[in-house]
Design a protein around this motif. Structure first.
Motif, PDB file in Angstrom:
ATOM      1  N   GLY A   1      44.337  29.491 -26.119  1.00 20.74           N
ATOM      2  CA  GLY A   1      44.787  28.185 -26.596  1.00 20.74           C
ATOM      3  C   GLY A   1      43.898  27.568 -27.648  1.00 20.74           C
ATOM      4  N   LEU A   2      42.598  27.827 -27.573  1.00 20.50           N
ATOM      5  CA  LEU A   2      41.645  27.197 -28.486  1.00 20.50           C
ATOM      6  C   LEU A   2      41.380  28.021 -29.734  1.00 20.50           C
ATOM      7  CD1 LEU A   2      39.099  25.837 -25.842  1.00 20.50           C
ATOM      8  CD2 LEU A   2      40.943  24.601 -27.003  1.00 20.50           C
TER       9      LEU A   2
ATOM     10  N   SER B   1      41.957  29.700 -33.494  1.00 13.80           N
ATOM     11  CA  SER B   1      42.433  29.182 -34.780  1.00 13.80           C
ATOM     12  C   SER B   1      43.828  29.723 -35.075  1.00 13.80           C
ATOM     13  CB  SER B   1      41.476  29.580 -35.902  1.00 13.80           C
ATOM     14  OG  SER B   1      40.183  29.069 -35.670  1.00 13.80           O
ATOM     15  N   ASP B   2      44.512  29.065 -35.989  1.00 14.43           N
ATOM     16  CA  ASP B   2      45.869  29.495 -36.316  1.00 14.43           C
ATOM     17  C   ASP B   2      45.892  30.717 -37.233  1.00 14.43           C
ATOM     18  OD1 ASP B   2      45.132  28.462 -38.759  1.00 14.43           O
ATOM     19  OD2 ASP B   2      46.429  26.695 -38.641  1.00 14.43           O
TER      20      ASP B   2
ATOM     21  N   TRP C   1      47.360  23.609 -30.271  1.00 11.64           N
ATOM     22  CA  TRP C   1      46.460  24.250 -29.315  1.00 11.64           C
ATOM     23  C   TRP C   1      47.057  24.181 -27.904  1.00 11.64           C
ATOM     24  CZ3 TRP C   1      44.543  25.808 -33.427  1.00 11.64           C
ATOM     25  CH2 TRP C   1      44.180  24.954 -34.467  1.00 11.64           C
TER      26      TRP C   1
ATOM     27  N   SER D   1      37.585  30.041 -33.652  1.00  8.64           N
ATOM     28  CA  SER D   1      37.947  28.802 -32.964  1.00  8.64           C
ATOM     29  C   SER D   1      37.116  27.659 -33.530  1.00  8.64           C
ATOM     30  CB  SER D   1      37.731  28.916 -31.458  1.00  8.64           C
ATOM     31  OG  SER D   1      37.916  27.663 -30.825  1.00  8.64           O
TER      32      SER D   1
END
Length: 386
Positions: A45-46, A48-49, A100, A381
């Protein structure tokens, strides 16, 4: 790379502690179970895109489009993507109101389903070992193929329910999987074969299975025909046209060394099966002695599944689309390898597991770190400062 290894170790050790504390302390069991599920989910979840090829391919587009909706429920009307995946996106937006949060929720669903499935099988296997196998095989892949791995997790839960003869739960989980990703239709095959083996309707040395041994590799010569047929009848979307062998560069995205590990796992599977009791001996197929718990059918299903993994995996050299099909056979190994490990004699167990995890580690290292399939390495992240 270190962040992935630490995640796998923490989750696996926590799962082992959860299993051992189940009958001793419900509080400890709950704590370690939460850690097992939460740590990988937070790491996912944390991120980076930029981590995961499909992040830019569709998830960021869905997220950006959602910002323009006056009513967030409009996400659910998207005709391109599967409703179960869109429902998770919708819940993530409403609960966490961030990208996130969506990424966290996607992996939380995966980990919860896989852990719950393994808990159903807790008397048959070591959950910590199974979690380690799952993470090394699929965690990085789930950061890329986010939609499909939701379906894969539901499929694995469906298998666990079927193993425990919870037929209603198995059917419901599989039905949800069909609405999570269209490729999950293939999972009906291992489910059906498993049940037919258990009921004694199908035997490993039967004519039908001999036909399967020969027919599976031959059928892969007709990949384009099967794919166009599935598209024409609406089983899978026409976007899979890009996976036709005539439309892509075959399997050149995947180095040949990737497939070496499928062969190694098969050879190792033969080794394992020949180290456990006589009724599981791979070379003694015609003399299956019925055991009290009737587990010989699991041995037969293990042979079926690992053969399918090897053949379908190698076929990825012909079509990248086949890789998506193979995941549904691979995920069964998350439960099957730990089950057969538990039947090894103590003197063989330590050696067998050590060899297996060395192979598994190099498979993960080559596939996701060296070759960077799915573009999940290096891990980034901003929130964690990594």
């Amino acid at each position: 790379m270190l962040v992935y290894i630490l995640t796998f170790l923490i989750a696996s050790l926590s799962a082992t502690c959860a299993q051992s504390s189940y009958t001793k302390s419900k509080i400890l069991f709950l704590f370690f179970s939460i850690v097992t599920i939460l740590v990988p989910s937070l790491i996912a979840g944390l991120r980076s895109d930029t981590v995961g090829t499909d992040m830019n391919y569709y998830l960021l587009e869905i997220y950006d489009n959602a910002a323009t909706y006056s009513d967030k429920s409009q996400i659910l009307t998207d005709p391109i993507y599967e409703p179960v995946f869109l429902m998770i996106i919708f819940c993530g937006l409403n609960i966490f109101k961030s990208l996130w949060g969506i990424l966290f929720l996607l992996e939380l669903v995966n980990m919860t389903l896989v852990y719950s499935a393994l808990f159903l099988l807790k008397k048959k296997l070591n959950i910590g070992v199974a979690i380690a196998i799952y993470l090394f095989l699929f965690f990085n892949d789930s950061l890329n193929l986010m939609r499909q791995h939701i379906a894969v997790s539901f499929c694995f839960f469906s298998f666990a329910c079927l193993y425990r003869k919870k037929y209603a739960g198995s059917g419901i989980a599989y039905a949800i999987a069909l609405f999570a990703h269209s490729t999950s239709f293939i999972f009906v095959l291992p489910l059906a074969v498993f049940e037919l083996f258990r009921r004694g309707i199908l035997k490993i040395n039967s004519s039908i299975m001999k036909l399967y041994w020969i027919g599976l590799p031959l059928s892969l010569l007709l990949v384009d025909f099967f794919l166009t047929t599935l598209i024409s009848i609406g089983v899978v979307s026409d976007k899979y046209m890009r996976y036709l062998t005539s439309e892509n560069e075959s399997g050149t995205r995947f180095p040949s060394s990737f497939f070496f590990f499928f062969i190694v796992f098969f050879v190792f599977g033969v080794y394992v099966l020949n180290k456990i009791p006589r009724t599981w001996n791979l070379l003694n197929l015609k003399n299956i002695i019925k055991e009290k718990d009737s587990v010989s059918f699991v041995r037969d299903f293990f042979i079926f599944d690992i053969y399918s993994v090897v053949v379908v995996g190698l076929a990825t050299l012909v079509s990248l689309w086949i890789y998506r099909m193979n995941i549904y056979f691979q995920v069964m190994l998350v439960g099957l390898f730990p089950i057969v490990f538990k039947r090894l004699k103590p003197q063989d167990l330590k050696l067998g597991q050590s060899i297996f995890f060395i192979l598994l580690f190099f498979y993960w290292l080559w596939t996701f770190i060296h070759s960077n399939n799915g573009e999940t390495y290096p891990y980034h992240s901003e929130i964690l400062g990594i």
